[in-house]
Design a protein around this motif. Structure first.
Motif, PDB file in Angstrom:
ATOM      1  N   ALA A   1      -8.743   3.334  -6.628  1.00 48.60           N
ATOM      2  CA  ALA A   1      -8.084   3.124  -5.330  1.00 48.60           C
ATOM      3  C   ALA A   1      -6.636   3.604  -5.372  1.00 48.60           C
ATOM      4  O   ALA A   1      -6.143   4.217  -4.418  1.00 48.60           O
ATOM      5  CB  ALA A   1      -8.140   1.645  -4.955  1.00 48.60           C
ATOM      6  N   ARG A   2      -5.963   3.365  -6.489  1.00 43.85           N
ATOM      7  CA  ARG A   2      -4.568   3.828  -6.609  1.00 43.85           C
ATOM      8  C   ARG A   2      -4.502   5.348  -6.607  1.00 43.85           C
ATOM      9  O   ARG A   2      -3.585   5.949  -6.034  1.00 43.85           O
ATOM     10  CB  ARG A   2      -3.942   3.262  -7.884  1.00 43.85           C
ATOM     11  CG  ARG A   2      -3.601   1.777  -7.789  1.00 43.85           C
ATOM     12  CD  ARG A   2      -2.670   1.357  -8.909  1.00 43.85           C
ATOM     13  NE  ARG A   2      -3.323   1.415 -10.206  1.00 43.85           N
ATOM     14  CZ  ARG A   2      -3.983   0.397 -10.751  1.00 43.85           C
ATOM     15  NH1 ARG A   2      -4.067  -0.758 -10.102  1.00 43.85           N
ATOM     16  NH2 ARG A   2      -4.544   0.509 -11.939  1.00 43.85           N
ATOM     17  N   ALA A   3      -5.482   5.982  -7.265  1.00 44.63           N
ATOM     18  CA  ALA A   3      -5.520   7.450  -7.249  1.00 44.63           C
ATOM     19  C   ALA A   3      -5.775   7.974  -5.841  1.00 44.63           C
ATOM     20  O   ALA A   3      -5.207   8.995  -5.427  1.00 44.63           O
ATOM     21  CB  ALA A   3      -6.605   7.948  -8.205  1.00 44.63           C
ATOM     22  N   GLY A   4      -6.612   7.263  -5.063  1.00 40.68           N
ATOM     23  CA  GLY A   4      -6.854   7.666  -3.688  1.00 40.68           C
ATOM     24  C   GLY A   4      -5.596   7.572  -2.847  1.00 40.68           C
ATOM     25  O   GLY A   4      -5.337   8.436  -1.996  1.00 40.68           O
ATOM     26  N   GLU A   5      -4.801   6.548  -3.094  1.00 39.73           N
ATOM     27  CA  GLU A   5      -3.530   6.416  -2.377  1.00 39.73           C
ATOM     28  C   GLU A   5      -2.595   7.576  -2.697  1.00 39.73           C
ATOM     29  O   GLU A   5      -1.857   8.062  -1.835  1.00 39.73           O
ATOM     30  CB  GLU A   5      -2.870   5.089  -2.749  1.00 39.73           C
ATOM     31  CG  GLU A   5      -3.621   3.866  -2.234  1.00 39.73           C
ATOM     32  CD  GLU A   5      -3.044   2.571  -2.774  1.00 39.73           C
ATOM     33  OE1 GLU A   5      -2.061   2.642  -3.559  1.00 39.73           O
ATOM     34  OE2 GLU A   5      -3.559   1.487  -2.428  1.00 39.73           O
ATOM     35  N   GLU A   6      -2.663   8.048  -3.939  1.00 39.22           N
ATOM     36  CA  GLU A   6      -1.831   9.187  -4.331  1.00 39.22           C
ATOM     37  C   GLU A   6      -2.272  10.450  -3.592  1.00 39.22           C
ATOM     38  O   GLU A   6      -1.444  11.251  -3.151  1.00 39.22           O
ATOM     39  CB  GLU A   6      -1.914   9.400  -5.835  1.00 39.22           C
ATOM     40  CG  GLU A   6      -1.052  10.533  -6.384  1.00 39.22           C
ATOM     41  CD  GLU A   6       0.436  10.272  -6.231  1.00 39.22           C
ATOM     42  OE1 GLU A   6       1.207  11.227  -6.267  1.00 39.22           O
ATOM     43  OE2 GLU A   6       0.817   9.080  -6.069  1.00 39.22           O
ATOM     44  N   TRP A   7      -3.589  10.633  -3.432  1.00 40.43           N
ATOM     45  CA  TRP A   7      -4.091  11.781  -2.690  1.00 40.43           C
ATOM     46  C   TRP A   7      -3.637  11.733  -1.231  1.00 40.43           C
ATOM     47  O   TRP A   7      -3.239  12.738  -0.650  1.00 40.43           O
ATOM     48  CB  TRP A   7      -5.624  11.819  -2.756  1.00 40.43           C
ATOM     49  CG  TRP A   7      -6.148  12.585  -3.925  1.00 40.43           C
ATOM     50  CD1 TRP A   7      -6.681  12.076  -5.062  1.00 40.43           C
ATOM     51  CD2 TRP A   7      -6.174  13.996  -4.072  1.00 40.43           C
ATOM     52  NE1 TRP A   7      -7.029  13.080  -5.911  1.00 40.43           N
ATOM     53  CE2 TRP A   7      -6.736  14.283  -5.326  1.00 40.43           C
ATOM     54  CE3 TRP A   7      -5.773  15.064  -3.262  1.00 40.43           C
ATOM     55  CZ2 TRP A   7      -6.913  15.569  -5.795  1.00 40.43           C
ATOM     56  CZ3 TRP A   7      -5.950  16.361  -3.739  1.00 40.43           C
ATOM     57  CH2 TRP A   7      -6.512  16.601  -4.978  1.00 40.43           C
ATOM     58  N   ILE A   8      -3.720  10.551  -0.643  1.00 36.16           N
ATOM     59  CA  ILE A   8      -3.294  10.399   0.754  1.00 36.16           C
ATOM     60  C   ILE A   8      -1.812  10.737   0.897  1.00 36.16           C
ATOM     61  O   ILE A   8      -1.385  11.406   1.849  1.00 36.16           O
ATOM     62  CB  ILE A   8      -3.576   8.961   1.236  1.00 36.16           C
ATOM     63  CG1 ILE A   8      -5.087   8.703   1.234  1.00 36.16           C
ATOM     64  CG2 ILE A   8      -2.998   8.727   2.629  1.00 36.16           C
ATOM     65  CD1 ILE A   8      -5.454   7.267   1.505  1.00 36.16           C
ATOM     66  N   TYR A   9      -1.040  10.307  -0.093  1.00 37.06           N
ATOM     67  CA  TYR A   9       0.402  10.577  -0.044  1.00 37.06           C
ATOM     68  C   TYR A   9       0.676  12.076  -0.107  1.00 37.06           C
ATOM     69  O   TYR A   9       1.592  12.581   0.558  1.00 37.06           O
ATOM     70  CB  TYR A   9       1.094   9.862  -1.196  1.00 37.06           C
ATOM     71  CG  TYR A   9       2.553  10.232  -1.347  1.00 37.06           C
ATOM     72  CD1 TYR A   9       3.518   9.713  -0.486  1.00 37.06           C
ATOM     73  CD2 TYR A   9       2.956  11.125  -2.343  1.00 37.06           C
ATOM     74  CE1 TYR A   9       4.855  10.065  -0.617  1.00 37.06           C
ATOM     75  CE2 TYR A   9       4.279  11.477  -2.489  1.00 37.06           C
ATOM     76  CZ  TYR A   9       5.234  10.945  -1.619  1.00 37.06           C
ATOM     77  OH  TYR A   9       6.544  11.301  -1.745  1.00 37.06           O
ATOM     78  N   GLN A  10      -0.117  12.810  -0.896  1.00 32.34           N
ATOM     79  CA  GLN A  10       0.113  14.246  -1.044  1.00 32.34           C
ATOM     80  C   GLN A  10       0.000  14.989   0.294  1.00 32.34           C
ATOM     81  O   GLN A  10       0.664  15.999   0.503  1.00 32.34           O
ATOM     82  CB  GLN A  10      -0.879  14.841  -2.053  1.00 32.34           C
ATOM     83  CG  GLN A  10      -0.670  14.398  -3.487  1.00 32.34           C
ATOM     84  CD  GLN A  10       0.736  14.642  -3.961  1.00 32.34           C
ATOM     85  OE1 GLN A  10       1.309  15.711  -3.731  1.00 32.34           O
ATOM     86  NE2 GLN A  10       1.317  13.647  -4.606  1.00 32.34           N
TER      87      GLN A  10
END
Length: 648
Positions: free
Chosen positions: A595-604
């Motif tokens: 989930a944290r990695a998904g948040e990083e993708w969204i931020y990108q």
């Protein structure tokens, strides 16, 4: 007339309960059966009550826990049924009625993979997997407390008791030891320590009488001992010297020992204490000289070195007769490897059936030859765990010599960042796994590393080979993929001949797009792919449990931690199970990290992320080139490549 459980004879139902009892802490099948009906509950009493765990927060709270268990046991006249008793001070979280992990969350892995124990004792008596430092507050003073008298009386009511597991800090109350002696049951201590042997360096003292009674007790059967040479206050700890004598015969029936060296803290006082050295021990009652001959050799059945082998293996072989060993766990080194090979040739491991060799770093010809000689000359093993450098020749000897008897095999590769490795470790490719399936037909558990190759015919062939193991019920596969070129000088062909040398690839914008796409498609493991792997292995076999762990390895040329964080969105690990009805389920492991990695993708893709201009937009471009955007949640629009249908 249809036959029902209620119509079966009580003796038949009791035999069914024996079959259902896994003898683990949870025993789910047995408990489920007992809840089926009143007659099933009655029939299950012998098995349900054969092992109990007493959780006692402190000696003063002992009576309340005992009252609860007396009420339970009296209802079924159950005191006579108890064969194994464990006393702990662990906090238990019963939320949702299921087995819990230390963090209070349900443990999805609890009924699957079972670590092979290196103590040849019943499962309930095994030391915990993650040994922790004992609770110092329950030390010598607590062992003298009269608060233990009710527990001693409770134990004496258990006329059929065979094993008492003491996992309650370092203390051993004299009242409990007396109760054990009155029943003649085996004593297992998971936190063994001799407080009276921690002494001022210049003021030696004889051992406490109660502690001497404990270590010489004929009922002491297994111990886990923490080895600390020095203590605060310029004190020295002679527990190691005492355990050496226990192993050599002072403890007449001691059969299982685990040695855990404790790394001491750093302080000026401790450094000065260590620099002064340890005065020679004068024995339990200060009557021995340093050269006093040790008693006759012991007869240990299990010996576990949780760390280095102090003084070398040959020294420990002089203390206990290795021909009695059933289980051995130790780190491998060059000197001990030669010793073990020579001992094997002499027939010193006649009864060994469970072995763990860890930290194998010796890649020399002589070192690998010692490994080969050792496995050639010991009796066939049932359980084997290896970690480190094992070359193909040695592994071939292992499966030829031990394959027919192996029930559990675990192999962990050496660290892949060792670029100077001269001896390539065995690679579990299609050919090797096919041979393993041919020579190890009785495997029930297997844990091996595999290299992901985009689900091609080679990779799929490995899964098909594993389904040829007719008794395989649990598997743990570590799917690895190296992020970065194997060759330090250039990228693989097909990525781009005009790309700059690998040594310069430190920034995101320097990464070749074709290479990025290859990384994404190889590392992506979704639920569909995980289930496909499970079904391929389980097809026609007995596999009930599969754990897929994704192991991302990064070469020295890539340092960008943001890249690894983004890849975590795709590299998902799974636990897959098949129940008695044939239904398959998949549960993701460490979903919080995903989930944290998904948040990083969204931020990108956010305006703020783009404005940062860190060059990471190339990842998004490569992602969308593979998986075109279909929805507003573009980061979820990805799927794994399917397994190949081609036969190798």
């Amino acid at each position: 007339m249809a036959l029902t459980l209620e119509s079966l004879d009580l003796l038949v139902l009791e035999r069914i309960c024996e079959y259902l009892d896994s003898e683990t802490d949870t025993r789910r099948d047995l408990w489920a059966f007992s809840l089926t009906s009143r007659c099933c509950y009655t029939a299950s009493a012998i098995q349900r009550l054969c092992q109990i765990k007493l959780n006692i927060p402190s000696p003063d709270q002992c009576q309340s826990e005992l009252s609860r268990w007396d009420e339970i046991l009296n209802a079924d006249r159950g005191h006579r049924h108890v064969r194994r008793l464990k006393v702990t001070n662990e906090l238990r979280n019963r939320t949702n009625g299921g087995p819990m992990k230390e963090d209070g969350k349900p443990d999805n892995d609890i009924t699957g993979w079972r670590d092979c124990s290196f103590f040849d004792v019943q499962d309930f008596c095994h030391p915990p997997k993650d040994l922790k430092r004992g609770s110092g507050q329950w030390g010598d003073d607590a062992s003298k407390s009269e608060a233990w008298v009710p527990l001693a009386h409770f134990i004496q009511q258990l006329s059929g008791l065979q094993d008492l597991v003491w996992s309650y800090g370092y203390c051993m109350p004299a009242q409990i030891l007396f109760a054990i002696a009155s029943l003649g049951c085996r004593l297992h201590m998971h936190e063994f320590r001799l407080w009276s042997l921690i002494q001022p360096r210049d003021s030696p003292q004889p051992i406490d009488a109660d502690e001497y009674a404990l270590l010489t007790s004929p009922y002491l059967y297994s111990i886990v001992i923490r080895i600390v040479g020095f203590a605060e206050g310029f004190k020295v700890d002679y527990s190691r010297e005492a355990v050496i004598r226990m192993i050599a015969g002072v403890a007449p029936n001691l059969a299982h020992v685990q040695l855990v060296p404790i790394h001491q803290g750093v302080s000026l006082e401790l450094d000065q204490n260590i620099e002064l050295g340890k005065p020679p021990w004068r024995g339990f009652f200060l009557k021995e000289t340093p050269n006093t001959k040790l008693p006759f050799a012991g007869k240990l059945r299990s010996l576990v070195f949780d760390g280095w082998v102090d003084c070398g293996l040959e020294y420990w072989a002089s203390l206990t007769d290795f021909s009695y060993l059933r289980c051995l766990d130790l780190p491998w080194n060059h000197a001990d490897g030669i010793t073990m090979a020579q001992m094997a040739i002499r027939g010193c491991f006649k009864h060994l059936h469970t072995l763990k060799l860890g930290e194998i770093e010796d890649e020399s010809d002589e070192g690998q030859k010692s490994l080969t000689q050792f496995f050639e000359n010991i009796h066939p093993l049932r359980q084997l765990r290896l970690s480190g450098y094992i070359n193909s020749e040695t592994f071939d000897v292992i499966v030829q010599r031990h394959g027919r008897t192996l029930l559990s095999l675990e192999v962990s590769p050496p660290p892949r960042d060792d670029v100077e490795s001269k001896t390539p470790p065995v690679a579990f490719n299609n050919e090797v796994v096919q041979r393993l399936a041919d020579l190890c037909p009785n495997l029930e558990q297997i844990s091996i590393p595999l290299v992901r190759t985009r689900g091609d015919a080679e990779e799929t062939g490995i899964y098909r080979a594993l389904r040829r193991l007719p008794r395989l019920r649990c598997a743990l596969l570590r799917l690895s993929y190296t992020i970065g070129p194997e060759d330090d000088g250039s990228w693989d062909e097909g990525v781009g001949k005009d790309d700059p040398p690998a040594a310069y690839f430190h920034d995101p914008e320097d990464l070749p797009p074709a290479y990025l796409r290859e990384v994404f498609s190889n590392i992506a493991v979704d639920e569909t792919l995980a289930l496909s792997i499970f079904n391929t292995i389980a097809s026609g076999g007995s596999l009930k449990y599969l754990k897929l762990e994704i192991d991302m390895q990064c070469t020295s040329q890539l340092y960008h931690t943001g890249f690894l964080a983004l890849l975590r969105w795709f590299s998902r690990s799974w636990i897959l199970k098949r129940d008695v009805r044939g239904k398959d389920t998949a549960v993701e492991i460490q979903s919080e990290e995903t989930a944290r990695a998904g948040e990083e993708w969204i931020y990108q893709m956010s305006e703020e992320g783009m404005a940062a201009d860190r060059g990471e937009e190339v990842y998004v471009e490569a992602f969308k080139a593979l998986w075109p955007q279909k929805t507003k949640e573009w980061w979820n629009d990805w799927t794994s490549l399917p397994l190949s249908n081609l036969e190798t």
